[in-house]
Scaffold this active site. Structure first.
Site: not given
Ligand code: UGA
Length: 454
Positions: A120, A158, A272, A283
């Site tokens: 990124t 991802l 989300f 990220c």
């Molecule tokens: C995120 C994006 O979702 C991916 O699409 C992207 O490719 C990636 O960043 C990146 O740029 O490489 P990631 O950081 O692995 O992915 O994790 P997520 O599943 O998106 O969760 C991110 C954070 O949001 C976590 O701390 C999770 O606990 C929190 N979260 C997620 C919430 O607090 N509420 C939600 O409803 C969803």
């Protein structure tokens, strides 16, 4: 096709292993010899469900090496997926990217190679990498005749913990280049995913509802902006539900009901919108900061993205304040944090709320303990000053505690027998940082159940 992937972090490894699984001939170049040896032995240096299975299914088409000379020559596509950590001013540190691009150019020899920025990178980096490649290539004495190359962007969407699923069954594929030939090459590379023609891995069946995967084929700058805009949008969606969650607490509403009620509007969407302590990981924090930094170079403010960040760090403070409101005095209190990884199914600790909350509590004189089903070892290595606070067992975490906070909603925590632990605590205060537990059930078991928002 012949593919080279430079860097075997989350993105590089998932890309390389998945493309090899699809039948491409893949060489992964990684400068860390230890990692290469682990991968050659079929072991995955990161915790990612399914990765070792896919590694073994793809092994016939997959090689790992420290040598660019073994990967770049003859490649149709070279993915550069090296780390781009944040530097002090919020902009990503591109030194590894520069060095990788310079070295790639020293080994290009194919009639046409697409060099893809998979890391990124700030908007405009495609052009920057192109210039580095051309300079480095021009300096070669052994410059081969008839060797052409072009830069493309192919952002990754991802999620850690779901990396293989998101790669094989994505919502969309985005490719961007100002050179039409590169778009054709990438289109061909991704055909098996776009048309879903590959045989699904045994451990990860194809979802029933997946059709042809949409391909967004665009210019370089648009592809680069899509990545940042997507992550910032997801981050602000979570911050929005958390902001509403605090108001819900004040007016006596139930945020999980509110989130369900708004998420069913298809224009909003339910994913989300899970309220809680907020986002962490490598990220959202880094990308929102980088977006603001890029805008700053154009003298442009991004108040919405800034607000999403502010709300997110406020959630961590609120967790501490909720405990203080309840216990009145934090000094000397024993507080247990369940979960250290920034989310379940990963051992990644980057920007993890648990670490921030632990530091805030320690600063206020509390005695903190932390537990994680997977990330404990990594925690000891990466956070040496907090390492003595690690509790190896869940019993040990609850023992004599004044309060326990569920920070990461690991399935193991959600499914465990909570009745076993309540008696171990000094005062059975339970702060559910993820709205993941059943409040009535916890209350029946004797906990004083608190949620992070209303
Ligand atoms: C995120 C994006 O979702 C991916 O699409 C992207 O490719 C990636 O960043 C990146 O740029 O490489 P990631 O950081 O692995 O992915 O994790 P997520 O599943 O998106 O969760 C991110 C954070 O949001 C976590 O701390 C999770 O606990 C929190 N979260 C997620 C919430 O607090 N509420 C939600 O409803 C969803």
């Amino acid at each position: 096709m012949k593919v080279c992937v430079v860097g075997t972090g989350y993105v590089g490894l998932t890309t390389g292993v998945s493309l090899a699984f699809l039948g491409h001939d893949v060489t992964c170049v990684e400068i860390d010899q230890n990692k290469v040896e682990m991968l050659r032995a079929g072991r995955c240096p990161i915790y990612e469900p399914g990765m070792e299975d896919l590694l073994s299914e793809a092994s016939a088409n997959l090689r790992f090496t420290t040598s660019f000379a073994e990967g770049v020559p003859g490649a149709d596509v070279v993915f550069v997926a090296v780390q781009t950590p944040s530097s002090a001013d919020g902009s990503p540190d591109l030194r590894y990217l520069r060095s990788a691009a310079e070295t790639v150019a020293q080994h290009l020899d194919h009639p046409f190679t697409v060099v893809v920025n998979k890391s990124t990178v700030p908007i405009g980096s495609g052009n920057w990498v192109d210039a580095i490649l051309r300079d480095s290539f021009a300096q070669r004495e052994d410059r081969p005749e008839g060797c052409e190359f072009a830069v493309a962007s192919n952002p990754e969407f991802l999620r850690e913990g779901n990396a293989i699923h998101d790669t094989l069954y994505p919502d969309r594929i985005v490719i961007g280049s100002d050179n039409p030939r590169s778009l054709e090459v990438l289109n061909q590379l991704y055909r098996p995913i776009i048309n879903q023609t590959f045989t699904a891995p045994g451990f990860l069946p194809r979802p029933d509802d997946i059709g042809a995967v949409p391909l967004v084929s665009t210019d370089l700058a648009s592809a680069e902006l899509i990545k940042y805009a997507a992550n910032a949008f997801l981050a602000l969606k979570i911050s929005y539900v958390n902001e509403i969650g605090q108001l819900a607490g004040k007016v006596g509403a139930d945020i999980t009901e509110v989130a369900r009620g708004i998420g069913l509007d298809q224009r909003i969407g339910s994913r989300f919108l899970q309220p809680g302590i907020g986002w962490g990981g490598s990220c959202f924090g880094k990308d929102t900061k980088a977006l603001i930094a890029t805008a700053g170079e154009y003298n442009y403010e991004m108040p919405i993205v800034r607000a999403a960040r502010d709300v997110n760090s406020r959630q961590r403070q609120i967790a501490v304040e909720r405990l203080q409101d309840e216990l009145r005095i934090l000094k000397g209190r024993r507080i247990g944090l369940l979960g250290i990884a920034f989310k379940p199914n990963t051992d990644d600790l980057r920007d993890s709320p648990a670490i921030d909350i632990a530091k805030l509590l320690v600063a206020r004189g509390a005695r903190v303990k932390l537990h994680d089903p997977i990330a404990g070892e990594r925690f000891k290595r990466e956070q040496p000053e907090l390492a003595p606070h690690l509790s190896e067992t869940i019993d040990g975490l609850f023992d004599d505690c004044d309060a326990v906070v569920l920070v990461t909603e690991w399935a193991q925590y959600l499914e465990m027998d909570w009745s076993k632990f309540v008696g171990l605590m000094r005062t059975p205060i339970l702060l559910d940082g993820r709205h993941a537990l059943d409040a009535d059930r916890m209350t029946r078991l004797g906990y004083r159940y608190l949620a992070i928002s209303g």
